[in-house]
Design an enzyme around this catalytic site. Structure first.
Site, short mmCIF file in Angstrom:
data_model
loop_
_atom_site.label_atom_id
_atom_site.label_comp_id
_atom_site.label_asym_id
_atom_site.label_seq_id
_atom_site.Cartn_x
_atom_site.Cartn_y
_atom_site.Cartn_z
N ASP A 68 40.86 47.52 32.34
CA ASP A 68 40.59 46.07 32.65
C ASP A 68 41.97 45.33 32.88
OD1 ASP A 68 38.75 44.21 32.90
OD2 ASP A 68 38.72 43.66 30.81
N ASN B 223 30.02 46.39 38.74
CA ASN B 223 30.84 46.12 39.58
C ASN B 223 30.34 45.79 41.15
OD1 ASN B 223 33.54 47.77 38.10
ND2 ASN B 223 32.95 45.68 37.96
N ARG C 269 43.84 39.52 43.88
CA ARG C 269 43.37 40.36 42.78
C ARG C 269 43.45 41.65 43.48
NH1 ARG C 269 39.68 38.95 39.13
NH2 ARG C 269 38.66 41.06 39.42
C1 IPE Z 1 39.30 46.33 36.11
O1 IPE Z 1 40.21 45.15 36.33
C2 IPE Z 1 39.37 47.06 37.42
C3 IPE Z 1 38.09 47.46 38.02
C4 IPE Z 1 36.93 47.00 37.47
C5 IPE Z 1 38.15 48.25 39.16
P1 IPE Z 1 39.15 43.68 36.73
O2 IPE Z 1 39.07 43.85 38.22
O3 IPE Z 1 38.09 43.69 35.91
O4 IPE Z 1 40.36 42.68 36.05
P2 IPE Z 1 40.16 41.30 35.59
O5 IPE Z 1 38.92 41.58 34.33
O6 IPE Z 1 39.26 40.46 36.17
O7 IPE Z 1 41.30 40.75 34.94
MG MG Z 2 37.60 43.10 34.08
#
Ligand code: IPE
Ligand code: MG
Length: 222
Positions: free
Chosen positions: A2, A50, A15
């Site tokens: 995460d 997700n 991102r």
């Molecule tokens: C985790 O990082 C990666 C995946 C879900 C693939 P995030 O995408 O959840 O990153 P934050 O939580 O928004 O910082």
């Molecule tokens: Mg996350």
């Protein structure tokens, strides 16, 4: 894993750049885990939830996943790692499913570390699927109600071939499980690492293992 998005945001980057750096952490942690003799390493790479992210982010994650599998197959094989996956794999794009199949086949005979990718994975869904299958067996008269016990349920989870985790590491300081291996982590030691996943490399991983080593596990005993 995460914190990819926050890592990128802190740097004024998109991102996806966080996800890209996150792949480097995956390489580093997988290599280190293999070297120190970890038997099973499960990475929560993409949750069932997700899919609700913006389409372009989901698409970018799927491309990264396909590329990781393609690029890493040889190294995984050379390091005697067996790649496996759990989750609703049929929901993944066809290209990812095909590459996953290739990497699994190429590493199927390896007897070193098992690297399990949790993809389109959700624990409640997994337990629900197991309950449905057990109900079907009962309805068809293949088992009786008194056969339903913890072992039977565990044998119908996606993880039926793996031991329960000893250690669960969550990065980015979040104190949440987020629908991950809820049944299997009943007695796992939890370590929350403050580092965002792209910053979680060999040193941070070894620190988490160290922390685990200091825990006294009693499994409900005294
Ligand atoms: C985790 O990082 C990666 C995946 C879900 C693939 P995030 O995408 O959840 O990153 P934050 O939580 O928004 O910082
Ligand atoms: Mg996350």
């Amino acid at each position: 894993m995460d914190g990819n998005g926050r890592w990128a945001k802190e740097r004024g980057l998109p991102r996806i750049e966080g996800h890209r750096q996150g792949v480097e952490s995956v390489r580093d942690v997988v290599r280190t885990a293999g070297q120190i003799g970890v038997g099973y390493l499960t990475l929560y790479a993409f949750s069932a939830e997700n899919w609700s992210r913006p389409r372009h982010e989901v698409a970018a994650l799927m491309r990264l996943l396909e590329k990781y599998l393609r690029d890493e197959t040889d190294e995984l094989h050379e390091n005697n790692v067996r790649l496996e996956a759990i989750g609703c794999l049929q929901d993944l794009p066809g290209r990812v499913q095909k590459q996953l199949q290739k990497t699994r086949q190429a590493t199927a005979q390896n007897d070193g570390m098992v690297l399990v990718l949790a993809l389109s994975y959700g624990s409640r869904r997994e337990i629900t699927d197991a309950a449905r299958e057990v109900a079907r067996l009962a309805k068809e008269g293949k088992i009786s109600i008194s056969d339903v016990n913890e072992t039977l349920i565990a044998n119908h989870l996606y993880t039926r071939d793996y031991p329960d985790p000893d250690l669960l590491i969550r990065t980015s300081g979040e104190m949440r499980i987020s629908n991950f291996l809820l049944w299997q982590i009943s007695y796992a030691e939890l370590v929350v690492a403050p580092a965002m996943w792209p910053d979680f490399r060999k040193d941070q991983f070894l620190r988490a293992i160290d922390e685990y080593g200091k825990r006294e596990r009693r499994f409900g005993g005294i």
